[in-house]
Design an enzyme around this catalytic site. Structure first.
Site, short mmCIF file in Angstrom:
data_model
loop_
_atom_site.label_atom_id
_atom_site.label_comp_id
_atom_site.label_asym_id
_atom_site.label_seq_id
_atom_site.Cartn_x
_atom_site.Cartn_y
_atom_site.Cartn_z
N PRO A 159 0.83 -1.22 0.00
CG PRO A 159 -0.91 -1.60 1.51
CD PRO A 159 0.40 -2.18 1.02
CB CYS A 160 1.48 3.60 -2.62
SG CYS A 160 -0.11 3.94 -3.41
#
Length: 474
Positions: free
Chosen positions: A151-152
């Site tokens: 997840p960024c």
């Protein structure tokens, strides 16, 4: 031949009333036929409908009964999303033995399109042995590659930039732990540009400067990536990375992502091989355009703009945004945002026919990130989203329309995934890899591993508080 079931069986499977199942049969949403006064339904069709609408749950399942395909290198996928990176890797000749995804709707999409691929949920709940067993593999199997885009949001250039102090950052470290435990030949990590400059620990600004000690390396910009590199390199992996614009790899979209390629042999891998270039530089074909990718779509499913925005869109030509409105309407159209900083290029934005699409977002009708059709008064459709990200037209997406946009908007373009897979296949077979000196992989400078490391070391020495000239626009 599909197993035949009754209306009541289908109602129990979907958790709806028998009357609702009859409606689905009459509307041809489920394959069924009338036998006398009763409906007989296809169980497979009911299962697919349940997955697509999320009435049923995509459960974890293994690939124990599916032997590895001979001659195809093995890939394990984490944070698989709608499988954009996976499809690119698969196109390059890899077999995806396992997908791991927490999001409910992405899991449904994976189960719809790749029912034979092993599926796991939250990575935090599994060990490396769990992963291998579910994939139908064992410790003696030499896995070719593990791929994943943790997840960024924790590293995004928008928001609080909490790095590994964010719960989403913790799954990043779990991914590294699992990958290093399995020790594949290659590890691939995909993330946003913010990873290049995000600290591992954030010190409040009121505790910096005179009277406070200088920032230590984990608090410097880039501290999170430095920590990741230390883990990988301590385990013997050679690491290269760069910021890649997907338009340089045949995607009709300007989308920049950091990709780390990690090799177990300890050598830093080469950069990805570009297939296209802006304006046809270096003798390569020019970037693909929006118009080139959306031809022939027969039906569009899309969200709608509110009328208060449509009145301005009717005044805009392809490729224009709010700045092309008459002066007296600009302030009216923008409201309070007119006085905010930044270029504000995402407001009231129509795409141009003759350029790549801007970066797709998870919702094409939000005021600051509009993605409107060049001439039609609507946001891009989900079918256009799929074409821009290079998904097959037949790729089914689960959940309501807003969730479908989110899945495709978050995906890795398949052309970029294919470039990764092609590089890995060449490295596995020892084939020649083409290097283009001075190629502009993105709009920014100093984003490759060599440049980044040099600047980070200088930052440590000087206890600098900023990036001092890094990541300038070209």
């Amino acid at each position: 031949m599909s197993t035949q079931i009754s209306i009541q069986d289908a109602a129990n499977m979907l958790g709806v009333s028998t009357q609702r199942v009859r409606e689905l049969c009459r509307d041809n949403k489920i394959d069924a036929k009338k036998v006398g006064n009763s409906w007989v339904l296809s169980q497979e069709s009911v299962e697919r409908y349940g997955l697509k609408t999320a009435h049923t749950v995509a459960c974890d399942h293994s690939s124990k009964q599916r032997p590895p395909l001979p001659g195809k290198p093995v890939a394990l996928s984490f944070f698989s999303g709608a499988m954009g990176l996976d499809l690119g890797i698969e196109k390059a000749g890899f077999q995806i033995r396992l997908a791991c995804e927490f999001d409910k709707y992405c899991r449904q999409t994976i189960a719809l399109n790749r029912p034979d691929t092993a599926l796991l949920g939250d990575i935090l709940e599994y060990s490396a042995d769990d992963v291998l067993e579910t994939a139908g593999l064992c410790r003696d199997d030499d896995i070719d590659v593990i791929i994943g885009g943790p997840p960024c949001q924790a590293f995004s250039t928008a928001g609080k930039r909490q790095g590994f102090n964010d719960a989403r950052g913790n799954v990043f470290l779990k991914y590294i732990d699992v990958a290093l435990d399995i020790r594949p030949k290659f590890i691939v990590i995909e993330n946003v540009r913010g990873l290049l400059s995000c600290p591992m620990e954030h010190r409040p600004h009121n505790r910096r400067g005179e009277g406070f000690p200088g920032l230590h390396k984990d608090e410097l910009k880039g501290g999170a990536l430095n920590f990741v590199l230390s883990l990988l390199e301590s385990a013997g992996y050679g690491v290269s990375f760069n910021l890649y614009n997907s338009a340089n790899f045949g995607t009709p979209q300007i989308r920049e992502r950091v990709i780390l390629i990690c090799s177990r042999d300890g050598d830093a891998p080469p950069f990805l091989e570009p297939t296209h270039a802006e304006h046809g530089a270096h003798g390569l074909p020019p970037w693909k355009t929006f118009q080139s990718c959306v031809a022939g779509i027969r039906e569009h499913h899309h969200l709608n703009f509110p009328e208060k925005r449509l009145k301005y869109y009717r005044l805009l030509e392809p490729g224009q945004n709010w700045k092309a409105l008459p002066d007296e309407l600009q302030r009216e159209a923008m409201g309070k945002s007119y006085f905010s900083g930044g270029g504000k290029t995402g407001f009231l934005r129509r795409l141009g026919w003759d350029k790549p699409s801007p970066t797709l977002v998870t919702h094409p009708a939000m005021p600051a990130t509009d993605l409107a059709h060049p001439v039609e008064d609507r946001p891009l459709s989900i079918e256009e989203y799929k074409r821009i990200q290079q998904f097959p037209d037949a790729w089914e997406l689960a959940g309501p329309l807003v969730q479908q946009y989110k899945q495709i908007g978050n995906a890795v373009p398949i052309g970029l995934g294919f470039a990764v897979g092609r590089l890995l296949r060449k490295m596995l077979s020892g084939d020649n890899i083409v290097s283009i000196p001075d190629f502009s992989y993105s709009r920014y400078r100093n984003t490759s591993h060599n440049e980044w490391k040099t600047q980070f070391e200088a930052r440590i020495q000087s206890h600098a508080h900023g990036l001092q000239g890094s990541f300038e626009l070209v």
